[in-house]
Enzyme design. Sequence first.
Site, mmCIF file in Angstrom:
data_model
loop_
_atom_site.group_PDB
_atom_site.id
_atom_site.type_symbol
_atom_site.label_atom_id
_atom_site.label_comp_id
_atom_site.label_asym_id
_atom_site.label_seq_id
_atom_site.Cartn_x
_atom_site.Cartn_y
_atom_site.Cartn_z
ATOM 1 N N HIS A 101 0.876 -1.638 0.255
ATOM 2 C CA HIS A 101 -0.124 -0.069 -0.336
ATOM 3 C C HIS A 101 1.135 1.076 0.062
ATOM 4 C CE1 HIS A 101 -2.677 -2.827 1.966
ATOM 5 N NE2 HIS A 101 -3.886 -1.867 1.237
ATOM 6 N N ASP A 104 1.850 2.132 3.233
ATOM 7 C CA ASP A 104 3.204 1.181 4.176
ATOM 8 C C ASP A 104 3.972 1.217 3.588
ATOM 9 O OD1 ASP A 104 0.840 -1.104 3.313
ATOM 10 O OD2 ASP A 104 3.258 -0.807 2.484
HETATM 11 C C1 XUL Z 1 -8.182 -5.953 4.080
HETATM 12 C C2 XUL Z 1 -7.180 -6.262 2.774
HETATM 13 C C3 XUL Z 1 -6.182 -5.720 1.999
HETATM 14 C C4 XUL Z 1 -5.871 -5.660 0.227
HETATM 15 C C5 XUL Z 1 -5.163 -4.609 0.011
HETATM 16 O O1 XUL Z 1 -8.886 -6.878 3.975
HETATM 17 O O2 XUL Z 1 -7.412 -7.933 2.131
HETATM 18 O O3 XUL Z 1 -5.604 -5.758 2.867
HETATM 19 O O4 XUL Z 1 -4.960 -7.394 0.452
HETATM 20 O O5 XUL Z 1 -5.946 -2.944 0.528
#
Ligand code: XUL
Length: 437
Positions: A101, A104
């Site tokens: 992300h 992060d």
């Molecule tokens: C949340 C989830 C996220 C996605 C990416 O449940 O699975 O981490 O994979 O945003």
Amino acid sequence: MEPFFTNVGPIPFEGPDSNNPMAFRWYDRDRVVLGKRMEDHLRFAIAYWHTLCTTGVDPFGGQTILRPWLDAGDPMALAEVKLDAAFEFFEKLGVPFFCFHDRDLAPEGASLKESNANLEAMADKALARMEQTGVKLLWGTANLFGSRRFMAGAATNPDPEVFAYAAGQVKAALDTTHRMGGVNYVLWGGREGYETLLNTDMKRELNQLGRFLDLVVEHKHRIGFTGTILIEPKPKEPTKHQYDFDAAAVHAFLHKYGLVDEVKLNIEVNHATLAGHTFEHELAYAAANGILGSVDVNRGDLLLGWDTDQFPNSPQEVALAIYEILRMGGLDTGGFNFDAKIRRQSLDPEDLFHAHIGGMDTCARGLLVAAAMIEDGKLQAAVDERYAGWNGDLGRRVFDGSASLADLSDHVVEGGIEPQPRSGRQEALENLVARYI
Ligand code: XUL
Ligand code: CO
């Protein structure tokens, strides 16, 4: 650079008889299965957010897991310490990919402009590590759910300024993913849903979400990103109801907004089970409709009703899922991303290795079992035999349009037809599956 995981070296493959907890017993990356290397079937990725950023926090208690980069300090300097530990981990484990992300990988700044600059700077540093280690990017994504500004959604927010902010954030994350050679881009709508219909205009919110996705696809083409755009379905948590509920709901949504040829799905085990489905159901539905892109591999807990994101540990469950993936010809740009975190009491850096080694071995065993199921062909033969009637004249006439409802009625009435029910042989097939495990 000082190593962080000082007690662990590169993880070797030692085979099923090994008692070494820091070795693979099943994951033998160069072993050829159904004509392809294990590594190329599974395309493992490490989820940066869980593996590097998990603190052990739960609704009843704060941080238990301590890491130098989670201490107080200059956020960019800490992000670099985290990056070094990340690549040390990727390399020692021997995985080909990671996922991140935006927030992060790089800390949020005081404005979107500052956050974008942080992301660019960290992407440069990550690119240097990628070149050194050969580790590649499976996908990037934007965190559109953590900040207070997104409490009422990102694309589905009642305030168009939040929509614009989210657009700006996704633009930066997609540009960065492209620059880092990512082969997919994921959208998970963490807060694209509602808490109560009393304050929600559902029709408007769905149109906003459709428009947002349109803008993302348009931008992808504008910058020449050739990776796959993926939506990750999840029925709830954090919202009470999420619009991208499951594979079928997202499929309908993509059709409605004319995006079914542009976007595929990232299916996650624990999201499937929260939606009341099995993982393999979601995979089979997506594969049947040509929209299976990638998977987030983890597991839930039968006794807990939330997204526990644990590492997979059942070869049988994983085998049934991989069977669906192999039957559709494998994942193309997709891979197996460990969207899974160690438990609150798993404090030691070594626990991260145990978690991933177990998950990778489980998937490798699942792959071998699924490959045996395919090679043996008995399961497929049973299914083919069950539907064999459709290959005959009647089945052909139903689909080529030559038989109307009235013709079918005549066929039965005039032919004096009484169909003969046949056993579905479920137990026999379950026993057959058990033989491969
Ligand atoms: C949340 C989830 C996220 C996605 C990416 O449940 O699975 O981490 O994979 O945003
Ligand atoms: Co996920």
